[in-house]
Design a protein around this motif. Structure first.
Motif, PDB file in Angstrom:
ATOM      1  N   THR A  17       0.809  -1.221   0.000  1.00 27.47           N
ATOM      2  CA  THR A  17       0.000   0.000   0.000  1.00 27.47           C
ATOM      3  C   THR A  17       0.842   1.271   0.000  1.00 27.47           C
ATOM      4  OG1 THR A  17      -0.086   0.057   2.409  1.00 27.47           O
ATOM      5  CG2 THR A  17      -1.827  -1.177   1.289  1.00 27.47           C
ATOM      6  N   HIS A  18       2.154   1.152   0.173  1.00 28.71           N
ATOM      7  CA  HIS A  18       3.070   2.288   0.265  1.00 28.71           C
ATOM      8  C   HIS A  18       2.694   3.215   1.423  1.00 28.71           C
ATOM      9  CE1 HIS A  18       4.933   1.018  -3.441  1.00 28.71           C
ATOM     10  NE2 HIS A  18       3.731   0.941  -3.988  1.00 28.71           N
ATOM     11  N   GLU A  19       2.056   2.661   2.422  1.00 36.06           N
ATOM     12  CA  GLU A  19       1.632   3.391   3.599  1.00 36.06           C
ATOM     13  C   GLU A  19       2.734   3.301   4.664  1.00 36.06           C
ATOM     14  OE1 GLU A  19      -2.162   3.190   6.663  1.00 36.06           O
ATOM     15  OE2 GLU A  19      -2.036   1.800   4.999  1.00 36.06           O
ATOM     16  N   ASP A  20       2.976   4.392   5.372  1.00 35.54           N
ATOM     17  CA  ASP A  20       3.940   4.371   6.465  1.00 35.54           C
ATOM     18  C   ASP A  20       3.334   3.635   7.653  1.00 35.54           C
ATOM     19  OD1 ASP A  20       5.906   5.792   5.101  1.00 35.54           O
ATOM     20  OD2 ASP A  20       5.107   7.737   5.738  1.00 35.54           O
ATOM     21  N   LEU A  21       4.093   2.697   8.205  1.00 33.12           N
ATOM     22  CA  LEU A  21       3.635   1.917   9.351  1.00 33.12           C
ATOM     23  C   LEU A  21       4.552   2.167  10.531  1.00 33.12           C
ATOM     24  CD1 LEU A  21       3.026  -1.529   7.609  1.00 33.12           C
ATOM     25  CD2 LEU A  21       1.327   0.219   8.134  1.00 33.12           C
ATOM     26  N   ILE A  22       3.971   2.187  11.716  1.00 26.28           N
ATOM     27  CA  ILE A  22       4.739   2.275  12.943  1.00 26.28           C
ATOM     28  C   ILE A  22       4.543   0.953  13.666  1.00 26.28           C
ATOM     29  CG2 ILE A  22       5.096   3.456  15.128  1.00 26.28           C
ATOM     30  CD1 ILE A  22       3.808   5.937  13.858  1.00 26.28           C
ATOM     31  N   LEU A  23       5.628   0.199  13.815  1.00 21.31           N
ATOM     32  CA  LEU A  23       5.575  -1.067  14.541  1.00 21.31           C
ATOM     33  C   LEU A  23       6.068  -0.798  15.956  1.00 21.31           C
ATOM     34  CD1 LEU A  23       7.152  -3.327  11.788  1.00 21.31           C
ATOM     35  CD2 LEU A  23       4.739  -2.836  12.183  1.00 21.31           C
ATOM     36  N   LEU A  24       5.276  -1.168  16.937  1.00 18.89           N
ATOM     37  CA  LEU A  24       5.573  -0.857  18.330  1.00 18.89           C
ATOM     38  C   LEU A  24       6.254  -2.021  19.042  1.00 18.89           C
ATOM     39  CD1 LEU A  24       2.244   0.960  19.220  1.00 18.89           C
ATOM     40  CD2 LEU A  24       4.442   1.983  18.632  1.00 18.89           C
ATOM     41  N   PRO A  25       6.992  -1.726  20.123  1.00 18.42           N
ATOM     42  CA  PRO A  25       7.612  -2.803  20.895  1.00 18.42           C
ATOM     43  C   PRO A  25       6.572  -3.804  21.378  1.00 18.42           C
ATOM     44  CG  PRO A  25       8.439  -0.678  21.610  1.00 18.42           C
ATOM     45  CD  PRO A  25       7.312  -0.409  20.653  1.00 18.42           C
ATOM     46  N   GLY A  26       6.914  -5.081  21.313  1.00 17.20           N
ATOM     47  CA  GLY A  26       6.002  -6.147  21.726  1.00 17.20           C
ATOM     48  C   GLY A  26       5.200  -6.732  20.584  1.00 17.20           C
ATOM     49  N   GLU A  27       5.177  -6.048  19.433  1.00 14.47           N
ATOM     50  CA  GLU A  27       4.421  -6.563  18.291  1.00 14.47           C
ATOM     51  C   GLU A  27       5.191  -7.680  17.597  1.00 14.47           C
ATOM     52  OE1 GLU A  27       3.185  -3.615  15.506  1.00 14.47           O
ATOM     53  OE2 GLU A  27       2.042  -2.495  16.974  1.00 14.47           O
ATOM     54  N   ASN A  28       4.421  -8.569  16.973  1.00 17.37           N
ATOM     55  CA  ASN A  28       4.973  -9.641  16.162  1.00 17.37           C
ATOM     56  C   ASN A  28       4.363  -9.479  14.770  1.00 17.37           C
ATOM     57  OD1 ASN A  28       6.070 -11.946  15.134  1.00 17.37           O
ATOM     58  ND2 ASN A  28       4.950 -13.360  16.444  1.00 17.37           N
ATOM     59  N   PRO A  29       4.993  -8.666  13.888  1.00 13.51           N
ATOM     60  CA  PRO A  29       4.387  -8.358  12.592  1.00 13.51           C
ATOM     61  C   PRO A  29       4.385  -9.555  11.649  1.00 13.51           C
ATOM     62  CG  PRO A  29       6.568  -7.384  12.738  1.00 13.51           C
ATOM     63  CD  PRO A  29       6.267  -7.979  14.069  1.00 13.51           C
ATOM     64  N   ASP A  30       3.555  -9.457  10.615  1.00 12.96           N
ATOM     65  CA  ASP A  30       3.504 -10.494   9.593  1.00 12.96           C
ATOM     66  C   ASP A  30       4.887 -10.655   8.954  1.00 12.96           C
ATOM     67  OD1 ASP A  30       0.785 -10.884   9.993  1.00 12.96           O
ATOM     68  OD2 ASP A  30       0.240  -9.352   8.506  1.00 12.96           O
ATOM     69  N   PRO A  31       5.198 -11.840   8.426  1.00 14.80           N
ATOM     70  CA  PRO A  31       6.525 -12.076   7.842  1.00 14.80           C
ATOM     71  C   PRO A  31       6.903 -11.087   6.740  1.00 14.80           C
ATOM     72  CG  PRO A  31       5.359 -14.146   8.094  1.00 14.80           C
ATOM     73  CD  PRO A  31       4.396 -13.060   8.447  1.00 14.80           C
ATOM     74  N   GLU A  32       5.928 -10.642   5.934  1.00 16.93           N
ATOM     75  CA  GLU A  32       6.237  -9.696   4.859  1.00 16.93           C
ATOM     76  C   GLU A  32       6.706  -8.362   5.420  1.00 16.93           C
ATOM     77  OE1 GLU A  32       2.904 -10.962   5.079  1.00 16.93           O
ATOM     78  OE2 GLU A  32       3.516 -12.744   3.975  1.00 16.93           O
ATOM     79  N   ILE A  33       6.067  -7.932   6.496  1.00 14.51           N
ATOM     80  CA  ILE A  33       6.431  -6.668   7.134  1.00 14.51           C
ATOM     81  C   ILE A  33       7.694  -6.857   7.971  1.00 14.51           C
ATOM     82  CG2 ILE A  33       5.664  -4.851   8.699  1.00 14.51           C
ATOM     83  CD1 ILE A  33       4.137  -4.965   6.039  1.00 14.51           C
TER      84      ILE A  33
END
Length: 98
Positions: A17-33
Motif C-alpha cells: 500500500t506504500h503506507e507508512d507503518l509504525i511497529l511498536l515494541p512487543g508486536e509480532n508483525p507479519d513475515p512480509e512486514i
C-alpha cells in the motif's frame, strides 16, 4: 522471523500500500512486514529451542591456549611466589621524647 517480537519502535513502508507503518515494541508483525525490519537490535533475542549447543570435548586440552611459560608475577623473574624487590626503608626519622 516467526516467534520473535520487536523491542523497539520501527518505522517501515508497507510494500503493497506504500503506507507508512509504525511497529511498536512487543508486536509480532507479519513475515512480509517483518522482513522490512533489517536492524537486528530492534528484535528480541532469538529463541534457543531451535539452536543446538556446540559440542565441547571433555578431557582434551584447549587448542587455543599456547605453550608459553606462565608469567612469574610482579616479582623478579624466576623467584617462586613472585617475591619481588624489597621495599626501601622509610626516610622518616623517629623522634624520641624523654
Amino acid at each position: 522471523m516467526p516467534g520473535r517480537r520487536l523491542i523497539a519502535a520501527v518505522y517501515v513502508k508497507d510494500p503493497a500500500t506504500h503506507e507508512d507503518l509504525i511497529l511498536l515494541p512487543g508486536e509480532n508483525p507479519d513475515p512480509e512486514i517483518a522482513a522490512l525490519v533489517t536492524n537486528p537490535d530492534a528484535w528480541d533475542a532469538p529463541p534457543y529451542d531451535d539452536v543446538e549447543p556446540e559440542p565441547i570435548a571433555v578431557g582434551e586440552p584447549d587448542p587455543t591456549t599456547g605453550t608459553a611459560e606462565p608469567d612469574p608475577g610482579p616479582g623478579e623473574a624466576g623467584e617462586p611466589g613472585g617475591a619481588g624487590t624489597k621495599k626501601p626503608p622509610s626516610r622518616r626519622t623517629r623522634s624520641t621524647t624523654t
